[in-house]
Design an enzyme around this catalytic site. Sequence first.
Site: not given
Ligand code: PMP
Length: 406
Positions: A118, A195, A198, A221, A361
């Site tokens: 991401h 990270d 998910q 999440k 993203c």
């Molecule tokens: N890493 C991953 C794999 C994600 O899916 C996301 C959220 N889509 C993020 C980071 C970022 O999360 P946040 O917007 O809550 O900081």
Amino acid sequence: MSLNRSIREEFPLLVSNDVAYLDNAATAQRPACVLDEIRRFYENANANPLRGLYALSVEATSEYESARVAVQQLLNAAHPEEIVFTRNTTEAINLVAYSYGLNKVKQGDNITISIMEHHSNMLPWQMVAGKTGATLTYLECEKDGALTEDAIRNNIPDNTKIVAITHVSNVLGRTTPVETVVARAKEVGAVVLLDAAQSVAHMRVDVQKLGVDFLAFSGHKMMGPMGIGALYGKRELLEEMPPFLTGGEMIEYVTRTGATYAELPHKFEAGTVNAAGAVGLHAAIDFVNRIGYENMEERELLLTRLALDGIKDIPHVHVLGSEDPHEHCGIINFTIDGVHPHDVSQILDSDNVAVRAGHHCAQPLLAYLGVRSTTRASIMFYNTEEEIQRFLKSVSTVRERMGYSE
Ligand code: PMP
């Protein structure tokens, strides 16, 4: 496990709204117990934590710190001070990039991230590489998201100082073989940041078992509030890292010319903390524990299988990633020939099915997969078979509604 009706009824939005909510990878819905806890905190225990010496502030502090212990137990971290509350995954990763990355990485070193990251776990490392002169190596995956042992070995060279990698891809739903990555990273003396944005909502994550040095996740999440997340860091690493943000609450003593910093974890929690967020996250963790990861996983696998089996029979639809439902973590990302994902999402919305369309993203991954944007449905245990059927039915009508005659 069939869906226990009473569990579904714990989600006020799902009760009041007929939407088939399939954008859980972006943010989950909140059960009433989370909403109730936030309200209870503000009604009964609201004061600025860690500051006042009066009873209410002591109570607020105790609720905030007990949320930290709940996160510690969730992740099986060895010590509560290894948990730093942040706004979200993004902030937690930035904390490590600025505080550890900029101080430990030098020219001639390497940082490895995967091509599946991401942007939140990509841009901070591009920044560290840019500022320090280190190289940034992309660990390439197969087209279905698999990371082979060879790729892991070859893309974590001997001069690697940091490996930052997603636990589950938010595009493909594939789970990273963390143990293999950690084993190679340890061989070359690199730290590993996971990270877990998910993964934590869907599977048990044990930082000691995985052997990672840092881990980031977001409360929203996993059914907690927005604006609260956490960083796990091994105590010895956090201890030697300088603060990321400075200001109130993170100091021992301040003079005209300088300051000494507070002990962990407060050194990293400058300013008034999001105590209500932490309390809500604590309630979400209790809720997950009440349902049980095993039950959630079983239920999500059943729904994922239903969706994957149904979607592969629809002509002109192509699913990204593996054919195996075990390798999706509830994420079904697809394209439809000749139809832009924004149109797909609008048509599904008109059938009351909420899905995400766009680049998620993860533009470098999409470029590698040869697509500009896709439509993503993402499942949580509280979804129903009827919702998956509604999704499939809607998808099957998209081309016709866009004017194609098959
Ligand atoms: N890493 C991953 C794999 C994600 O899916 C996301 C959220 N889509 C993020 C980071 C970022 O999360 P946040 O917007 O809550 O900081």
